[in-house]
Structures are given as C-alpha cells and as structure tokens.
Design a protein around this motif. Structure first.
Motif, mmCIF file in Angstrom:
data_model
loop_
_atom_site.group_PDB
_atom_site.id
_atom_site.type_symbol
_atom_site.label_atom_id
_atom_site.label_comp_id
_atom_site.label_asym_id
_atom_site.label_seq_id
_atom_site.Cartn_x
_atom_site.Cartn_y
_atom_site.Cartn_z
ATOM 1 N N GLN A 9 90.980 24.788 51.192
ATOM 2 C CA GLN A 9 92.317 24.792 51.797
ATOM 3 C C GLN A 9 93.276 23.895 51.031
ATOM 4 O O GLN A 9 94.439 24.259 50.818
ATOM 5 N N ARG A 10 92.808 22.752 50.581
ATOM 6 C CA ARG A 10 93.652 21.865 49.767
ATOM 7 C C ARG A 10 93.980 22.528 48.429
ATOM 8 O O ARG A 10 95.097 22.402 47.930
ATOM 9 N N PHE A 11 93.009 23.246 47.855
ATOM 10 C CA PHE A 11 93.242 23.974 46.604
ATOM 11 C C PHE A 11 94.342 25.012 46.805
ATOM 12 O O PHE A 11 95.253 25.123 45.985
ATOM 13 N N GLN A 12 94.286 25.746 47.907
ATOM 14 C CA GLN A 12 95.311 26.756 48.200
ATOM 15 C C GLN A 12 96.695 26.101 48.285
ATOM 16 O O GLN A 12 97.673 26.654 47.775
ATOM 17 N N MET A 13 96.780 24.942 48.916
ATOM 18 C CA MET A 13 98.066 24.232 49.022
ATOM 19 C C MET A 13 98.549 23.759 47.649
ATOM 20 O O MET A 13 99.742 23.850 47.346
ATOM 21 N N LEU A 14 97.619 23.279 46.825
ATOM 22 C CA LEU A 14 97.998 22.845 45.477
ATOM 23 C C LEU A 14 98.470 24.019 44.629
ATOM 24 O O LEU A 14 99.431 23.881 43.857
ATOM 25 N N ILE A 15 97.821 25.168 44.764
ATOM 26 C CA ILE A 15 98.273 26.364 44.032
ATOM 27 C C ILE A 15 99.704 26.684 44.450
ATOM 28 O O ILE A 15 100.562 26.964 43.613
ATOM 29 N N GLU A 16 99.961 26.647 45.736
ATOM 30 C CA GLU A 16 101.304 26.946 46.247
ATOM 31 C C GLU A 16 102.337 25.980 45.664
ATOM 32 O O GLU A 16 103.424 26.385 45.277
ATOM 33 N N ASP A 17 101.964 24.721 45.570
ATOM 34 C CA ASP A 17 102.894 23.703 45.082
ATOM 35 C C ASP A 17 103.059 23.688 43.564
ATOM 36 O O ASP A 17 104.099 23.252 43.065
ATOM 37 N N HIS A 18 102.028 24.124 42.818
ATOM 38 C CA HIS A 18 102.041 23.908 41.366
ATOM 39 C C HIS A 18 101.826 25.155 40.503
ATOM 40 O O HIS A 18 101.710 25.031 39.287
ATOM 41 N N HIS A 19 101.793 26.343 41.091
ATOM 42 C CA HIS A 19 101.529 27.532 40.275
ATOM 43 C C HIS A 19 102.570 27.727 39.179
ATOM 44 O O HIS A 19 102.251 28.189 38.093
ATOM 45 N N ALA A 20 103.806 27.348 39.439
ATOM 46 C CA ALA A 20 104.859 27.543 38.437
ATOM 47 C C ALA A 20 104.792 26.506 37.319
ATOM 48 O O ALA A 20 105.434 26.677 36.292
ATOM 49 N N GLN A 21 104.019 25.451 37.503
ATOM 50 C CA GLN A 21 103.872 24.452 36.441
ATOM 51 C C GLN A 21 102.664 24.735 35.553
ATOM 52 O O GLN A 21 102.379 23.970 34.649
ATOM 53 N N TYR A 28 93.766 20.872 38.724
ATOM 54 C CA TYR A 28 93.490 21.138 40.141
ATOM 55 C C TYR A 28 92.226 20.401 40.580
ATOM 56 O O TYR A 28 92.210 19.757 41.626
ATOM 57 N N ALA A 29 91.185 20.502 39.783
ATOM 58 C CA ALA A 29 89.914 19.862 40.136
ATOM 59 C C ALA A 29 90.084 18.344 40.233
ATOM 60 O O ALA A 29 89.577 17.723 41.176
ATOM 61 N N GLU A 30 90.818 17.783 39.293
ATOM 62 C CA GLU A 30 91.039 16.335 39.326
ATOM 63 C C GLU A 30 91.806 15.934 40.590
ATOM 64 O O GLU A 30 91.465 14.943 41.248
ATOM 65 N N ALA A 31 92.825 16.691 40.939
ATOM 66 C CA ALA A 31 93.605 16.386 42.144
ATOM 67 C C ALA A 31 92.745 16.479 43.404
ATOM 68 O O ALA A 31 93.003 15.790 44.393
#
Length: 111
Positions: A9-21, A28-31
């Motif tokens: 779930q945290r990965f999904q949120m990070l994708i949402e926040d950072h996919h454009a970067q 992602y794994a480090e975060a």
C-alpha cells in the motif's frame, strides 16, 4: 501477511506521488526500507504483477488520461511524465499501449 500488505500500500502511494519523476525501483525500495527483490516478491504475491509493471501501468494510465483530456502536445505530455526524450516516450507508449500516442489520441477523442 499484514506487513507485506502495508508495504504494498505504501508502494502504491509512492508510485502515485513519484511516477512522473521516473523513480527507479531502487529509489522506491529505499523509501520503503526493503530490497528491490523483496518489493518485487510482495508485488507479485499481492497484485500478481512485478513492481516494475505496476510503475509502468501508472505511467501509461496517466499518459492515456493526458492524451484524451488535454490539448497538450505529445512531446509536452512526455515531458510532463518525466521523459526527457520525446522519442523514448513515444516508443514506451507504443510498446505498452499497442499504438502510437497520436493514434491513441485520435481513436479516443471522438465526439
């Protein structure tokens, strides 16, 4: 496992926040404080897809949305999604969506 679901779930949120970067899987794994392999295992078990596929799916979803609902040029859309090279964006989109961005826009903007 509950812990795996929380990471997913945290990965999904990070994708949402950072996919454009264009975050790398290692970013992602480090975060998330897990290894890339562990992240990939969690994604395969939870979603039935590898972690990279989930990131690509989100990029394509956003590209499709922008192609249909904005008047931005294909190059502008590519830049907005973090692609520095318009040709690379076009190849990526064509590979993932099965048609060029221009063709996709024409087929989906009727009316």
């Amino acid at each position: 496992r509950h812990e795996d679901l929380a990471v997913f779930q945290r990965f999904q949120m990070l994708i949402e926040d950072h996919h454009a970067q264009h975050w790398t899987l290692s970013q992602y794994a480090e975060a998330l404080d897990v290894t890339e392999n562990r992240l990939n295992e969690i994604c395969r078990r939870t979603a039935g897809k590898p972690s990279k596929r989930l990131v690509f799916d989100r990029q394509i979803q956003e590209a499709r949305r922008l192609l249909i609902f904005t008047t931005a040029s294909i190059n502008e859309i590519g830049y907005r999604l973090g692609f520095n090279d318009p040709a690379y964006f076009s190849r990526f989109f064509t590979r993932e969506a099965g048609m060029t961005p221009g063709r996709y826009r024409r087929h989906n903007r009727r009316g």
